[in-house]
Design a protein around this motif. Structure first.
Motif, PDB file in Angstrom:
ATOM      1  N   ALA A 155       0.953  -1.195   0.081  1.00 40.14           N
ATOM      2  CA  ALA A 155       0.104   0.131  -0.020  1.00 40.14           C
ATOM      3  C   ALA A 155       0.805   1.248  -0.085  1.00 40.14           C
ATOM      4  N   GLU A 156       0.459   2.309  -0.803  1.00 39.31           N
ATOM      5  CA  GLU A 156       1.311   3.544  -1.163  1.00 39.31           C
ATOM      6  C   GLU A 156       0.158   4.570  -0.838  1.00 39.31           C
ATOM      7  N   ALA A 157       0.873   5.698  -0.366  1.00 37.04           N
ATOM      8  CA  ALA A 157       0.069   6.835  -0.240  1.00 37.04           C
ATOM      9  C   ALA A 157       0.080   7.461  -1.702  1.00 37.04           C
ATOM     10  N   VAL A 158      -1.122   8.246  -1.951  1.00 35.00           N
ATOM     11  CA  VAL A 158      -1.346   9.130  -3.320  1.00 35.00           C
ATOM     12  C   VAL A 158      -1.158  10.543  -2.939  1.00 35.00           C
ATOM     13  N   ALA A 159       0.013  11.055  -3.552  1.00 28.80           N
ATOM     14  CA  ALA A 159       0.328  12.276  -3.169  1.00 28.80           C
ATOM     15  C   ALA A 159      -0.661  13.409  -3.189  1.00 28.80           C
ATOM     16  N   GLY A 160      -0.993  14.193  -2.028  1.00 27.29           N
ATOM     17  CA  GLY A 160      -1.947  15.094  -2.175  1.00 27.29           C
ATOM     18  C   GLY A 160      -3.299  14.821  -1.704  1.00 27.29           C
ATOM     19  N   LYS A 161      -3.625  13.470  -1.385  1.00 21.74           N
ATOM     20  CA  LYS A 161      -4.763  12.624  -1.063  1.00 21.74           C
ATOM     21  C   LYS A 161      -4.569  11.958   0.312  1.00 21.74           C
ATOM     22  N   ARG A 162      -4.740  12.633   1.480  1.00 14.95           N
ATOM     23  CA  ARG A 162      -4.619  11.919   2.762  1.00 14.95           C
ATOM     24  C   ARG A 162      -5.248  10.493   2.984  1.00 14.95           C
ATOM     25  N   GLN A 163      -6.504  10.658   2.443  1.00 16.94           N
ATOM     26  CA  GLN A 163      -7.347   9.434   2.459  1.00 16.94           C
ATOM     27  C   GLN A 163      -7.600   8.521   1.348  1.00 16.94           C
ATOM     28  N   THR A 164      -6.633   8.558   0.489  1.00 18.68           N
ATOM     29  CA  THR A 164      -6.481   7.623  -0.598  1.00 18.68           C
ATOM     30  C   THR A 164      -5.288   6.872  -0.834  1.00 18.68           C
ATOM     31  N   LEU A 165      -5.179   5.451  -0.979  1.00 22.31           N
ATOM     32  CA  LEU A 165      -4.209   4.632  -1.272  1.00 22.31           C
ATOM     33  C   LEU A 165      -4.419   4.136  -2.391  1.00 22.31           C
ATOM     34  N   LYS A 166      -2.844   3.844  -2.912  1.00 22.17           N
ATOM     35  CA  LYS A 166      -2.739   2.979  -3.932  1.00 22.17           C
ATOM     36  C   LYS A 166      -2.210   1.315  -3.620  1.00 22.17           C
ATOM     37  N   VAL A 167      -2.849   0.433  -4.030  1.00 22.44           N
ATOM     38  CA  VAL A 167      -2.631  -1.044  -3.303  1.00 22.44           C
ATOM     39  C   VAL A 167      -2.240  -1.731  -4.621  1.00 22.44           C
ATOM     40  N   ASP A 168      -0.943  -2.530  -4.445  1.00 24.29           N
ATOM     41  CA  ASP A 168      -0.566  -3.205  -5.511  1.00 24.29           C
ATOM     42  C   ASP A 168      -0.743  -4.814  -4.939  1.00 24.29           C
ATOM     43  N   ILE A 169      -1.579  -5.513  -5.559  1.00 20.06           N
ATOM     44  CA  ILE A 169      -1.601  -6.856  -5.312  1.00 20.06           C
ATOM     45  C   ILE A 169      -0.926  -7.637  -6.486  1.00 20.06           C
ATOM     46  N   ARG A 170      -0.130  -8.657  -5.856  1.00 20.02           N
ATOM     47  CA  ARG A 170       0.426  -9.561  -6.876  1.00 20.02           C
ATOM     48  C   ARG A 170       0.313 -10.954  -6.391  1.00 20.02           C
ATOM     49  N   GLY A 171       0.339 -11.975  -7.539  1.00 25.07           N
ATOM     50  CA  GLY A 171       0.306 -13.232  -7.021  1.00 25.07           C
ATOM     51  C   GLY A 171       0.313 -14.152  -8.245  1.00 25.07           C
ATOM     52  N   GLU A 172      -0.310 -15.271  -8.107  1.00 26.44           N
ATOM     53  CA  GLU A 172      -0.401 -16.247  -9.286  1.00 26.44           C
ATOM     54  C   GLU A 172      -1.632 -16.799  -9.272  1.00 26.44           C
ATOM     55  N   LEU A 173      -2.353 -16.775 -10.455  1.00 23.32           N
ATOM     56  CA  LEU A 173      -3.645 -17.306 -10.513  1.00 23.32           C
ATOM     57  C   LEU A 173      -3.329 -18.996 -10.929  1.00 23.32           C
ATOM     58  N   ALA A 174      -4.143 -19.685 -10.308  1.00 26.50           N
ATOM     59  CA  ALA A 174      -3.997 -20.990 -10.416  1.00 26.50           C
ATOM     60  C   ALA A 174      -5.253 -21.966 -10.600  1.00 26.50           C
ATOM     61  N   ILE A 175      -5.040 -22.621 -11.848  1.00 24.41           N
ATOM     62  CA  ILE A 175      -6.275 -23.545 -12.160  1.00 24.41           C
ATOM     63  C   ILE A 175      -5.685 -24.791 -12.798  1.00 24.41           C
ATOM     64  N   GLU A 176      -6.186 -25.763 -12.417  1.00 23.54           N
ATOM     65  CA  GLU A 176      -5.852 -27.397 -12.923  1.00 23.54           C
ATOM     66  C   GLU A 176      -4.355 -27.433 -12.899  1.00 23.54           C
ATOM     67  N   GLY A 177      -3.761 -27.201 -12.144  1.00 30.62           N
ATOM     68  CA  GLY A 177      -2.280 -27.389 -11.984  1.00 30.62           C
ATOM     69  C   GLY A 177      -1.252 -26.326 -12.623  1.00 30.62           C
ATOM     70  N   GLU A 178      -1.948 -25.174 -13.371  1.00 28.10           N
ATOM     71  CA  GLU A 178      -1.303 -24.246 -14.121  1.00 28.10           C
ATOM     72  C   GLU A 178      -1.196 -23.029 -13.364  1.00 28.10           C
ATOM     73  N   CYS A 179      -0.045 -22.184 -13.391  1.00 33.45           N
ATOM     74  CA  CYS A 179      -0.048 -20.900 -12.597  1.00 33.45           C
ATOM     75  C   CYS A 179       0.552 -19.696 -13.377  1.00 33.45           C
ATOM     76  N   TRP A 180      -0.080 -18.837 -13.458  1.00 30.29           N
ATOM     77  CA  TRP A 180       0.655 -17.684 -13.973  1.00 30.29           C
ATOM     78  C   TRP A 180       0.606 -16.409 -13.357  1.00 30.29           C
ATOM     79  N   PRO A 181       1.655 -15.508 -13.422  1.00 25.95           N
ATOM     80  CA  PRO A 181       1.789 -14.591 -12.598  1.00 25.95           C
ATOM     81  C   PRO A 181       0.845 -13.186 -13.072  1.00 25.95           C
TER      82      PRO A 181
END
Length: 155
Positions: free
Chosen positions: A108-134
């Motif tokens: 989570a990162e602050a957004v310049a000039g907006k005290r109550q706003t956040l930029k949230v980066d979510i990373r991971g892997e999607l997984a179905i039937e033994g396959e995964c990709w970022p």
């Protein structure tokens, strides 16, 4: 034509299913391509980020009564400890309610000039039937709720 990967739909997709399988086909599964799965996960994450639960979970592990992320309205985007607390709460919610996204990492990162706003980066892997990709998603959390987009390119 190769068979499309199969996956378990999200809770809200199950509830909205107008033609659920019954009998010998009782296990709920849908067939989709990668783009449809990615959109399904994006929608579920947006719903999850837009839902609030108490700061302290009612049950361990989290159950449907604890759906959502901890209320972050009293947190400040410019405080590192508050951003870390929110990121931990979001990751905990993803682990409990969006199992199609494996190994989630949340920043989570602050957004310049907006005290109550956040930029949230979510990373991971999607997984179905033994396959995964970022995959990667970017969310804007603020007074207007949560908006979530798929990050361009692969992380």
């Amino acid at each position: 034509m190769p068979a499309l990967p199969r996956f378990h739909p999200a809770l809200f997709e199950l509830l909205a299913d107008e033609a659920p399988r019954v009998g010998s086909e009782a296990e709920p599964r849908r067939q989709v391509d990668r783009a449809a799965l990615l959109e399904s996960v994006r929608v579920e994450l947006e719903r999850l980020l837009g839902s609030r639960r108490d700061s302290q979970p009612r049950l361990t592990p989290l159950s449907v009564i604890d759906y959502g992320v901890p209320d972050w309205s009293a947190l400040h985007a410019d405080r590192g400890a508050d951003r870390e607390q929110l990121a931990r709460g979001i990751r905990q919610a993803i682990l409990a309610f969006e199992p199609r996204l494996r190994r989630p990492e949340v920043d989570a990162e602050a957004v310049a000039g907006k005290r109550q706003t956040l930029k949230v980066d979510i990373r991971g892997e999607l997984a179905i039937e033994g396959e995964c990709w970022p995959v990667a998603f970017v969310a804007r959390l603020g007074e207007g709720g949560a908006g979530l987009a798929v990050e361009e390119g692969e992380p």
